[in-house]
Design a protein around this motif. Structure first.
Motif, PDB file in Angstrom:
ATOM      1  N   GLN A 121      16.361  13.845   3.149  1.00 23.20           N
ATOM      2  CA  GLN A 121      17.125  13.463   1.960  1.00 23.20           C
ATOM      3  C   GLN A 121      18.258  12.499   2.306  1.00 23.20           C
ATOM      4  O   GLN A 121      18.969  12.663   3.291  1.00 23.20           O
ATOM      5  N   GLY A 122      18.403  11.468   1.461  1.00 25.25           N
ATOM      6  CA  GLY A 122      19.515  10.547   1.568  1.00 25.25           C
ATOM      7  C   GLY A 122      19.426   9.543   2.704  1.00 25.25           C
ATOM      8  O   GLY A 122      20.396   8.843   2.990  1.00 25.25           O
ATOM      9  N   THR A 123      18.281   9.437   3.343  1.00 23.57           N
ATOM     10  CA  THR A 123      18.117   8.509   4.459  1.00 23.57           C
ATOM     11  C   THR A 123      17.778   7.119   3.939  1.00 23.57           C
ATOM     12  O   THR A 123      17.051   6.962   2.959  1.00 23.57           O
ATOM     13  N   LYS A 124      18.304   6.108   4.623  1.00 25.91           N
ATOM     14  CA  LYS A 124      18.054   4.711   4.274  1.00 25.91           C
ATOM     15  C   LYS A 124      17.321   4.037   5.422  1.00 25.91           C
ATOM     16  O   LYS A 124      17.766   4.107   6.569  1.00 25.91           O
ATOM     17  N   VAL A 125      16.181   3.394   5.087  1.00 26.13           N
ATOM     18  CA  VAL A 125      15.378   2.681   6.076  1.00 26.13           C
ATOM     19  C   VAL A 125      15.383   1.209   5.673  1.00 26.13           C
ATOM     20  O   VAL A 125      14.886   0.850   4.604  1.00 26.13           O
ATOM     21  N   GLN A 126      15.946   0.366   6.523  1.00 27.46           N
ATOM     22  CA  GLN A 126      16.089  -1.049   6.209  1.00 27.46           C
ATOM     23  C   GLN A 126      14.807  -1.822   6.527  1.00 27.46           C
ATOM     24  O   GLN A 126      13.876  -1.290   7.133  1.00 27.46           O
TER      25      GLN A 126
ATOM     26  N   GLN B 274       0.870  -1.170   0.000  1.00 28.58           N
ATOM     27  CA  GLN B 274       0.000   0.000   0.000  1.00 28.58           C
ATOM     28  C   GLN B 274       0.906   1.218   0.000  1.00 28.58           C
ATOM     29  O   GLN B 274       1.676   1.421   0.937  1.00 28.58           O
ATOM     30  N   ILE B 275       0.842   1.991  -1.068  1.00 31.83           N
ATOM     31  CA  ILE B 275       1.582   3.245  -1.166  1.00 31.83           C
ATOM     32  C   ILE B 275       0.582   4.289  -1.624  1.00 31.83           C
ATOM     33  O   ILE B 275       0.115   4.247  -2.760  1.00 31.83           O
TER      34      ILE B 275
ATOM     35  N   PHE C 164       8.995  -4.703   3.713  1.00 37.39           N
ATOM     36  CA  PHE C 164       8.294  -4.957   4.976  1.00 37.39           C
ATOM     37  C   PHE C 164       8.426  -3.785   5.952  1.00 37.39           C
ATOM     38  O   PHE C 164       8.496  -3.973   7.163  1.00 37.39           O
ATOM     39  N   VAL C 165       8.456  -2.579   5.400  1.00 39.85           N
ATOM     40  CA  VAL C 165       8.518  -1.355   6.203  1.00 39.85           C
ATOM     41  C   VAL C 165       7.135  -0.726   6.221  1.00 39.85           C
ATOM     42  O   VAL C 165       6.427  -0.729   5.211  1.00 39.85           O
ATOM     43  N   GLU C 166       6.754  -0.174   7.379  1.00 35.19           N
ATOM     44  CA  GLU C 166       5.543   0.636   7.462  1.00 35.19           C
ATOM     45  C   GLU C 166       5.938   2.039   7.886  1.00 35.19           C
ATOM     46  O   GLU C 166       6.642   2.224   8.882  1.00 35.19           O
ATOM     47  N   ILE C 167       5.480   3.014   7.098  1.00 33.25           N
ATOM     48  CA  ILE C 167       5.681   4.424   7.413  1.00 33.25           C
ATOM     49  C   ILE C 167       4.302   5.068   7.410  1.00 33.25           C
ATOM     50  O   ILE C 167       3.636   5.118   6.380  1.00 33.25           O
ATOM     51  N   GLN C 168       3.882   5.569   8.568  1.00 41.02           N
ATOM     52  CA  GLN C 168       2.533   6.086   8.720  1.00 41.02           C
ATOM     53  C   GLN C 168       2.445   7.564   8.369  1.00 41.02           C
ATOM     54  O   GLN C 168       3.456   8.217   8.086  1.00 41.02           O
ATOM     55  N   LYS C 169       1.218   8.076   8.413  1.00 42.56           N
ATOM     56  CA  LYS C 169       0.987   9.477   8.045  1.00 42.56           C
ATOM     57  C   LYS C 169       1.682  10.424   9.014  1.00 42.56           C
ATOM     58  O   LYS C 169       1.987  10.067  10.156  1.00 42.56           O
ATOM     59  N   ASP C 170       1.926  11.627   8.507  1.00 45.84           N
ATOM     60  CA  ASP C 170       2.569  12.692   9.272  1.00 45.84           C
ATOM     61  C   ASP C 170       4.012  12.362   9.673  1.00 45.84           C
ATOM     62  O   ASP C 170       4.515  12.881  10.661  1.00 45.84           O
ATOM     63  N   VAL C 171       4.656  11.497   8.888  1.00 43.41           N
ATOM     64  CA  VAL C 171       6.079  11.198   9.055  1.00 43.41           C
ATOM     65  C   VAL C 171       6.829  11.946   7.964  1.00 43.41           C
ATOM     66  O   VAL C 171       6.352  12.058   6.836  1.00 43.41           O
TER      67      VAL C 171
ATOM     68  N   PRO D  74       7.304  -5.695  -0.563  1.00 41.62           N
ATOM     69  CA  PRO D  74       6.094  -5.007  -0.127  1.00 41.62           C
ATOM     70  C   PRO D  74       6.363  -4.012   1.008  1.00 41.62           C
ATOM     71  O   PRO D  74       7.234  -4.230   1.849  1.00 41.62           O
ATOM     72  N   VAL D  75       5.596  -2.922   0.998  1.00 39.78           N
ATOM     73  CA  VAL D  75       5.658  -1.894   2.035  1.00 39.78           C
ATOM     74  C   VAL D  75       4.250  -1.391   2.316  1.00 39.78           C
ATOM     75  O   VAL D  75       3.335  -1.602   1.528  1.00 39.78           O
TER      76      VAL D  75
END
Length: 149
Positions: A47-52, A4-5, A36-43, A19-20
């Motif tokens: 720039q250049g950040t890596k989320v594993q 879901q994006i 398999f990352v979840e990033i919710q609203k208002d986050v 999937p994310v």
């Protein structure tokens, strides 16, 4: 598993490995988001950040530029201030602000705090208090091990 994006403000050259579950957030240019990352609203992710992989970033989190978020990192916005969960009462939720050039090791838990620029947090740490001094932190609760030079 289906991704879901939706309602995401993307910068240029953002790479997402599905999937994310990513919605209602802002991801600036040159970021990487693992599976398999979840990033919710208002986050907001700088720039250049890596989320594993397998990381959960809840509402009210801001992450600065050029950060590294390891595998399985959990952000928390509910401190259970009344002795239990807020049960959706967002007035009880608190913000988390991560500075620039912050590296967060795998399986770290971050409660609602501020973390200044140029910090390394060791794998498995639990960050329960604000970090105002650049350095290397580890443990439960996370404590300063040494300054960064």
């Amino acid at each position: 598993m289906k991704s879901q994006i939706r309602d995401v403000e993307f910068g240029e050259n953002v790479k997402i490995v599905e999937p994310v579950n990513v919605y209602g957030c802002k991801i600036e240019s040159d970021c990487f988001i693992g599976p398999f990352v979840e990033i919710q609203k208002d986050v907001s992710i700088g720039q250049g950040t890596k989320v594993q992989s397998h990381t959960f970033i809840c509402e009210l989190v801001t992450i600065g530029k050029h950060c590294f978020i390891g595998h399985g990192v959990m952000f928390v916005n509910d401190r259970f201030a009344t002795g239990g969960p807020a049960n959706g009462d967002k007035s009880q939720w608190k913000r988390t602000d991560i500075g620039n050039n912050v590296s967060i090791g795998s399986n770290v838990t971050i409660l609602p705090v501020s973390i200044c620029d140029n910090v390394v947090i060791g794998a498995g740490a639990v960050v329960t208090k604000p970090i105002h001094k650049a350095g290397i932190y580890a443990g439960n609760p996370a404590k300063l091990l040494r300054d960064l030079r």
